[in-house]
Design an enzyme around this catalytic site. Structure first.
Site, mmCIF file in Angstrom:
data_model
loop_
_atom_site.group_PDB
_atom_site.id
_atom_site.type_symbol
_atom_site.label_atom_id
_atom_site.label_comp_id
_atom_site.label_asym_id
_atom_site.label_seq_id
_atom_site.Cartn_x
_atom_site.Cartn_y
_atom_site.Cartn_z
ATOM 1 N N GLY A 9 0.839 -1.329 -0.437
ATOM 2 C CA GLY A 9 0.250 -0.034 0.138
ATOM 3 C C GLY A 9 1.116 1.306 -0.392
ATOM 4 N N ASN A 31 -3.192 -8.895 0.923
ATOM 5 C CA ASN A 31 -4.547 -9.250 0.337
ATOM 6 C C ASN A 31 -4.524 -8.194 -1.553
ATOM 7 O OD1 ASN A 31 -5.635 -7.541 1.357
ATOM 8 N ND2 ASN A 31 -7.235 -8.535 2.413
ATOM 9 N N SER A 123 -3.771 5.917 14.479
ATOM 10 C CA SER A 123 -4.146 6.723 13.739
ATOM 11 C C SER A 123 -3.790 8.517 14.590
ATOM 12 C CB SER A 123 -4.926 7.077 12.455
ATOM 13 O OG SER A 123 -5.930 8.143 12.350
ATOM 14 N N TYR A 147 -14.116 3.440 12.213
ATOM 15 C CA TYR A 147 -12.553 3.208 11.822
ATOM 16 C C TYR A 147 -11.473 3.775 13.210
ATOM 17 C CZ TYR A 147 -8.041 4.732 9.843
ATOM 18 O OH TYR A 147 -6.423 4.726 9.652
ATOM 19 N N LYS A 151 -8.877 1.100 15.859
ATOM 20 C CA LYS A 151 -7.650 1.941 16.197
ATOM 21 C C LYS A 151 -6.961 1.890 17.491
ATOM 22 C CE LYS A 151 -5.952 1.931 11.708
ATOM 23 N NZ LYS A 151 -5.192 1.052 11.674
ATOM 24 N N TYR A 175 -0.342 8.283 12.845
ATOM 25 C CA TYR A 175 -0.192 9.024 12.509
ATOM 26 C C TYR A 175 -0.943 10.136 11.714
ATOM 27 C CZ TYR A 175 2.030 5.154 9.855
ATOM 28 O OH TYR A 175 2.117 3.255 9.614
ATOM 29 N N ASN A 197 -9.381 12.401 0.322
ATOM 30 C CA ASN A 197 -8.705 13.138 0.929
ATOM 31 C C ASN A 197 -8.323 14.152 0.257
ATOM 32 O OD1 ASN A 197 -7.158 9.926 2.886
ATOM 33 N ND2 ASN A 197 -8.184 11.867 3.452
ATOM 34 N N ARG A 298 -18.338 19.284 5.329
ATOM 35 C CA ARG A 298 -18.233 17.481 5.451
ATOM 36 C C ARG A 298 -18.805 17.297 6.750
ATOM 37 N NH1 ARG A 298 -13.282 13.951 3.544
ATOM 38 N NH2 ARG A 298 -12.548 14.929 5.177
#
Ligand code: NAD
Ligand code: UFG
Length: 344
Positions: A9, A31, A123, A147, A151, A175, A197, A298
């Protein structure tokens, strides 16, 4: 030998480059649900070195055990997971399954194989709405999406496992907003479909794949009214993983636990830039205008978010060096030479 889950990735490929350049042998376990083996060929081209790769799923303990044994890995860097905030709201089970169960299976496989060093991609989203800025590691943790909660759950699992078995050396890297690409232009971010993003969207506008950027709100309490984030160059981020790995290896050699539990650090620059700052810097980098229109906020977005990066400097000797211009220039180099990503 380092096993890198999710190594094909965006962040994984950049980290593989730095690992290979630093002399580590690397096995990628992926994967390819959000990547393409072509990215690994590019890593080999950049470094002039070979890496091993195995197609496998982190939710499959037996595949992980086979990969750990076959590679002889002494440490794992764990990038594999799903990362789209909006998708996690619609399909939370995908996120708890892939991210949380995938990490449980990995920990079981590591225990089984006696591998005791893990670097984990967390994150800054685990902090949720900031109570104070900059965000330091002791800020309360209150993520606002499935999400983010996946984490946080993984962080808690790692803390519990490390507490129960002090021979585990674990790094939790939070991050901020990773952007940019390797300076070679051979690897970069290759989002499927419409990018969520900011920088990949801007890049696709610049290259003509999309007409205009929607700026999600210009009425935030920030200097120009648009959202402020701590953008970090993906090469700096990759180097942060090497520093964390070295610190954990040193602790293992010394048979100590110097981090009182898991090593936990923010990886950010400590500087916030607005959406319009990014648009302006990108226009400079690509030499063309980026058309944009202001659209409503948003849902779920936070006005302003940036790191206190001091702890990473103190504990692992890492700090970000590359600025917003370097981030935009490298993104543009990748995007303009690979307008359709790895399918170009
Ligand atoms: P990416 O989607 O480009 O890379 C993730 C890789 O993991 C992909 O190659 C994918 O195929 C693989 N993968 C996913 N599920 C898997 C599974 N079950 N088994 C094996 N492989 C699997 O994402 P990225 O941007 O490189 O992010 C890497 C990690 O960093 C993720 O865990 C993400 O949550 C985290 N992170 C990313 C950001 C960001 O903005 N990019 C920010 C904070 C944290
Ligand atoms: N933005 C726009 N238009 C777009 C995309 C984004 O105006 O088309 C704005 C957003 O409103 C925000 C800023 O650009 O103000 C950055 O948005 P991103 O979607 O690039 O990044 P976020 O900070 O929202 O989220 C990212 C990752 C999350 C991660 C979080 C913290 O997507 O996974 O950083 O690390 F959790």
């Amino acid at each position: 030998m380092i096993l890198v889950t999710g190594g094909a990735g965006y962040i994984g490929t950049h980290t593989c480059v730095e690992l290979l350049n630093a002399g580590y042998a690397v096995t990628v376990f992926d994967n390819f649900c959000n990547s393409n083996p072509e990215s690994l060929k590019r890593v080999e081209r950049i470094t002039g070195k070979k890496l091993q790769w195995i197609r496998g799923d982190c939710r499959n303990r037996d595949e992980l055990i086979a990969a750990l044994k076959q590679s002889g890995a002494s440490a794992v860097i764990h990038f594999a997971g799903l990362k789209a905030v909006g998708e996690s709201v619609e399909h939370p089970l995908w996120y708890y399954d892939n991210n949380v169960i995938g990490t449980l299976r990995l920990l079981e496989a590591m225990q089984e194989c006696g591998v005791r060093i893990l670097v984990f991609s967390s994150s800054a989203t685990v902090y949720g709405d900031p109570h104070r800025l900059p965000l330091a590691e002791d800020h309360p943790l209150s993520p606002t999406s499935p999400y983010g909660r996946s984490k946080l759950m993984i962080e808690e699992i790692l803390r519990d496992v490390q507490h129960s078995d002090q021979s585990f050396q674990m790094g939790i890297l939070r991050y901020f907003n990773p952007v940019g690409a390797h300076p070679s232009g051979l690897i970069g971010e290759d989002p499927q479909g419409i990018p969520n993003n900011l920088m990949p969207f801007v890049a696709q506008v610049a290259v003509g794949r999309r007409e205009a950027l929607n700026v999600w709100g210009n009425d935030y309490p920030t200097p120009d009214g648009t959202g402020v984030r701590d953008y970090i160059h993906v090469v700096d981020l990759a180097l942060g993983h090497l520093k964390a790995l070295e610190a954990l290896q040193a602790a293992q050699r010394a048979q100590t636990s110097p981090f009182s539990g898991c090593l936990t650090v923010n990886l950010g620059t400590g500087r916030g830039y607005s959406v319009l700052d990014v648009v302006n810097a990108y226009e400079q980098a690509c030499g063309r205008p980026i058309p944009y229109q202001v659209a409503p906020r948003r849902p779920g977005d936070i006005a302003c978010f940036y790191a206190d990066p001091q702890q990473a400097k103190t504990l692992i000797g890492w700090q970000a060096n590359l600025d917003l211009n370097a981030m935009c220039a490298s993104s543009w180099h990748w995007q303009s030479t690979n307008p359709n990503g790895y399918h170009t």
